[in-house]
Design a protein around this motif. Structure first.
Motif, mmCIF file in Angstrom:
data_model
loop_
_atom_site.group_PDB
_atom_site.id
_atom_site.type_symbol
_atom_site.label_atom_id
_atom_site.label_comp_id
_atom_site.label_asym_id
_atom_site.label_seq_id
_atom_site.Cartn_x
_atom_site.Cartn_y
_atom_site.Cartn_z
ATOM 1 N N ASP A 211 1.082 -1.038 0.161
ATOM 2 C CA ASP A 211 -0.075 -0.589 -0.126
ATOM 3 C C ASP A 211 0.945 1.123 -0.256
ATOM 4 O O ASP A 211 1.429 1.057 0.088
ATOM 5 N N GLY A 225 -4.001 6.853 6.029
ATOM 6 C CA GLY A 225 -4.252 4.963 6.274
ATOM 7 C C GLY A 225 -4.304 4.417 5.315
ATOM 8 O O GLY A 225 -4.198 3.200 5.364
ATOM 9 N N ARG A 286 -6.280 -7.861 11.614
ATOM 10 C CA ARG A 286 -7.471 -7.537 10.526
ATOM 11 C C ARG A 286 -7.213 -7.310 10.160
ATOM 12 O O ARG A 286 -6.018 -7.626 9.775
ATOM 13 N N ASP A 289 -6.944 -2.094 5.009
ATOM 14 C CA ASP A 289 -7.884 -1.024 4.340
ATOM 15 C C ASP A 289 -6.850 0.015 3.571
ATOM 16 O O ASP A 289 -6.069 0.818 4.622
ATOM 17 N N GLU A 291 -5.762 -2.233 1.501
ATOM 18 C CA GLU A 291 -5.160 -4.319 0.937
ATOM 19 C C GLU A 291 -6.319 -5.345 0.762
ATOM 20 O O GLU A 291 -6.356 -5.565 -0.103
HETATM 21 N N1 GLY Z 1 -3.505 0.270 4.995
HETATM 22 C C1 GLY Z 1 -3.005 0.180 6.418
HETATM 23 C C2 GLY Z 1 -3.764 -0.380 7.452
HETATM 24 O O1 GLY Z 1 -4.324 -1.028 6.728
HETATM 25 O O2 GLY Z 1 -3.429 -0.077 8.605
#
Ligand code: GLY
Ligand code: AMP
Length: 428
Positions: A211, A225, A286, A289, A291
């Motif tokens: 990411d 994020g 988890r 996000d 990904e």
């Molecule tokens: N994209 C990084 C996370 O979900 O922590």
């Protein structure tokens, strides 16, 4: 089977979209959900981080499986209460979620199990932090111990910056997350995200991704994020993936079980691929996000089946998840101002057109104002496409991005650039 999905972001939209493809699904609820998730689920006004409210709903509606998307419900103990009451749940208990919630917990586990990671010191006051700093070179990494929404990490280039970061973290700017600080050796290499699912005993790989955490093109500017991602991350070769499993993920799962806090769910390892091999930067309890969005585009198996096997402790009976050979790439469209104060309420249109050529647009932070779709968060849409190469997937994703009208938003135009460069110079 009835399923309750907790969360409201792009990760949860991707999970809902994939769960909805399962022939075993009879009804999907989402709490609180979003307008994209509402295409697949009945959205319910339920606080996903309130364990008793979630348990009561699951019982009333005879939910067969609860799927936890974000970290907050995990840390709040939603998994524990559901499990204690015989409700099947995908997601770890709160003690196991410490792998994400406490950097110090994870670093100590790495030491005990000889898991490769950056050298570190845990400190609880400024004097101890200053003393510990003398043992590290520059740059040096300074982290608030607890969950700080990705903002509790400073890479200090000079001794003055390191000192300022320490003063900052102990002065309460991170709340409880800053009562303990971890100082770390700076690792060099390329980062990759690696996913595994485990029922506490069996553990199998669930693919890789890369990411882009910085807001600006060329990976510059403040951390977010995640502004986009692609999968697979070929930089994590099959050999390196096997090492990450054997040296990092498997020892972690074994150690958690041996310590009486078996980890059940998805384990997301943030890896640094150093000259000495993969080293663990951090764990998340988890899916990533954004990904998750690219992993779901590639998953060939029935997601409900897989998550159930994890929840029931039957993962060992199944074959590892199959991910398509194609590349998936997602571009995050964010509201102007993100990651600071995003502008809310901006109108969005053109999603149907964007999806006309096979792309998928996941909703991350949207709401309905009357009949108009508007931005309601920092990250707003995840425009996702597949292709034979990262370059192809990127072209398809940006074609879809360009079909969307979101005047008060922006996106990076260079998602996947490292791999696109490698593909074009033949080093992929
Ligand atoms: N994209 C990084 C996370 O979900 O922590
Ligand atoms: P974390 O919240 O622990 O994932 O850290 C956020 C980001 O900081 C990571 O994605 C890395 O880019 C960077 N980072 C964290 N720890 C280190 C380290 N020890 N060496 C180099 N970069 C790091």
């Amino acid at each position: 089977m009835k399923v309750l999905l907790l969360g409201s972001g792009g990760r949860e939209h991707a999970l809902a979209w994939k769960l909805a493809q399962s022939p075993r699904l009879t009804k999907l609820y989402a709490a609180p959900g979003n307008p994209g998730i509402a295409e697949h689920a009945e959205c319910v006004a339920l606080d996903p981080a309130n364990p008793h409210a979630v348990l009561a709903f699951a019982r009333d509606m005879e939910v067969g499986l609860v799927v936890i998307g974000p970290e907050a419900p995990l840390v709040a103990g939603v998994g524990d209460l559901l499990r204690d009451n015989g409700v099947l749940v995908f997601g770890p208990d709160a003690t196991a979620a410490q792998l994400e919630g406490s950097k110090g917990f994870t670093k100590d586990l790495c030491t005990r199990e000889s898991i490769p990671t950056a050298a570190y010191a845990r400190v609880t006051d400024i004097a101890a932090a200053r003393a510990a700093l003398t043992g590290f070179g520059l740059p040096v990494v300074i982290k608030a111990d607890g969950l700080a929404a990705g903002k509790g990490v400073v890479i200090a280039m000079t001794a003055d910056e390191a000192d300022a970061a320490i003063v900052d973290m102990f002065d309460g700017s991170f709340g409880d997350a800053g009562t303990e600080v971890v100082i770390e050796e700076f690792l060099t290499g390329e980062e990759a995200s690696f996913f595994a699912i485990t029922d506490g005993t069996a553990v199998v790989p669930f693919g890789s991704a890369q990411d882009h955490k910085r807001v600006g093109e060329g990976d510059t500017g403040p951390n977010t994020g995640g502004m986009g991602a692609y999968s697979p991350a070929r930089v994590l070769t099959p050999e390196l993936e096997a090492r990450a499993m054997a040296e990092i993920v498997e020892p972690t799962v074994r150690a958690m079980a041996a310590a009486g806090m078996p980890y059940s769910g998805v384990l997301y390892a943030g890896l640094m691929l150093t000259a000495d091999g993969p080293k663990l930067i951090e764990y998340n309890a988890r899916f990533g996000d954004p990904e998750c969005q690219v992993l779901m585009m590639r998953l060939e198996d029935d997601l409900l089946d897989l998550l159930l096997k994890v929840a029931e402790g039957r993962l060992g009976e199944s074959t590892p998840p199959r991910l398509a050979d194609t590349v998936a790439l997602t571009v995050v469209m964010a509201a102007n101002g993100y990651p600071g104060t995003p502008e809310k309420g901006g109108a969005i249109s053109g999603i149907a057109g964007a999806e006309a050529h096979g792309a998928k647009v996941f909703h991350a932070g949207t709401a309905l104002a009357g009949d108009t779709l508007v931005a309601s968060g920092g990250r707003v849409l995840n425009v996702t496409a597949t292709g034979a190469s990262v370059a192809d997937a990127k072209t398809a994703a940006y074609r879809a991005v360009d079909a969307i009208a979101f005047p008060s938003g922006f996106c990076r135009r260079d998602i996947g650039w490292r791999e696109v460069e490698r593909e074009s110079n033949g080093t992929a």
